[in-house]
Design an enzyme around this catalytic site. Structure first.
Site, PDB file in Angstrom:
ATOM      1  N   CYS A  45      30.962  26.298   5.053  1.00 13.15           N
ATOM      2  CA  CYS A  45      31.237  25.668   3.753  1.00 13.15           C
ATOM      3  C   CYS A  45      32.474  26.278   3.111  1.00 13.15           C
ATOM      4  O   CYS A  45      33.269  25.567   2.482  1.00 13.15           O
ATOM      5  CB  CYS A  45      30.044  25.848   2.813  1.00 13.15           C
ATOM      6  SG  CYS A  45      28.524  25.142   3.457  1.00 13.15           S
TER       7      CYS A  45
HETATM    8  C1  BEZ Z   1      27.617  27.416   6.806  1.00 14.67           C
HETATM    9  O1  BEZ Z   1      28.272  26.872   5.919  1.00 14.67           O
HETATM   10  O2  BEZ Z   1      28.129  28.253   7.555  1.00 14.67           O
HETATM   11  C2  BEZ Z   1      26.180  27.038   7.037  1.00 14.67           C
HETATM   12  C3  BEZ Z   1      25.412  26.610   5.966  1.00 14.67           C
HETATM   13  C4  BEZ Z   1      24.090  26.267   6.185  1.00 14.67           C
HETATM   14  C5  BEZ Z   1      23.541  26.331   7.456  1.00 14.67           C
HETATM   15  C6  BEZ Z   1      24.341  26.732   8.526  1.00 14.67           C
HETATM   16  C7  BEZ Z   1      25.665  27.090   8.302  1.00 14.67           C
END
Ligand code: BEZ
Length: 222
Positions: A45
């Site tokens: 994210c």
């Molecule tokens: C991420 O943004 O890295 C992420 C967020 C939720 C679950 C898996 C990865």
């Protein structure tokens, strides 16, 4: 019931990093992209929101506002924005909606299905929004929907490519072929007769099949 293309995008009032907004009023006369991410302070994210900050001027050039959303509160978004700027090199200037009550996440069906057989209902993981994208047109109708898994970052250049196609095909009776990019040849839609096409494209076009007619991209401006 889930949302479908051409449904009116549900309106809502929300708290964002730029204050309270009423969604339709905030969209105004142009296009808008509403996109959700699973959780603040997570790695994928952080790269996604940082990239969106970098290419936000490309959306603005196309008269398209952008707005993020997760189930984190606004205070969390504001703290996370500092990390995004530090690690991705661009400050987030678009608003991020805080949706800790899941109201908008539910309205837009952004939550993953609950795992079967869990007696306690939704878990922390299933309370996170998936990576959804809704592109909304000036008529407030949904023009595009995308849903990506948690562990795969999106390609936001693709969304810009689709926006170019949607804006062009809203203005002209054309469609864009596979892997089309701005400036490349387009397809005259089958509903346009050759007689009508002759008026519109006096320079001519290439007929590969009667239903497959290729023409230079018309200007978005006329
Ligand atoms: C991420 O943004 O890295 C992420 C967020 C939720 C679950 C898996 C990865």
């Amino acid at each position: 019931m889930s949302l479908r293309l051409n449904n009116t995008a549900p309106d809502f009032t929300a708290e964002t990093t730029k204050g309270t907004i009423r969604f339709h009023e905030w969209i105004g006369e142009g296009w808008a992209m509403l996109f959700s991410h699973p959780k603040d302070f997570t790695p994928v994210c952080t790269t996604e929101l940082g990239y969106m900050a970098r290419i936000e001027p490309e959306f603005a050039k196309r008269n398209c506002k952008i707005i993020g959303l997760s189930v984190d509160p606004v205070e969390s978004h504001l703290k996370w924005e500092k990390d995004i700027k530090e690690t991705q090199g661009t400050a987030v200037s678009y608003p991020m909606i805080g949706d800790p009550t899941l109201t908008i996440a539910k309205l837009y069906d952004m939550l993953p299905a609950e795992e079967p057989g869990t007696s306690e209902g939704r878990t922390a993981a299933t309370n996170q929004t998936v990576r959804s994208v809704f592109m909304i047109g000036p008529d407030k109708k949904i023009k595009l929907q995308l849903t990506y898994p948690m562990t795969t970052g999106r390609n936001f250049n693709e969304i810009l490519r689709v926006l170019d196609s949607m804006q062009l095909t809203a203005a002209h009776k054309v469609a864009t072929p596979v892997n089309w990019n701005e400036g490349e040849d387009v397809i005259i839609v089958p509903a346009v007769s050759d007689a009508e096409a002759k008026e519109k494209y006096p320079q001519g076009w290439k007929t590969i099949k009667p239903y497959l007619r290729i023409v230079s991209q018309p200007s978005k401006l006329n």
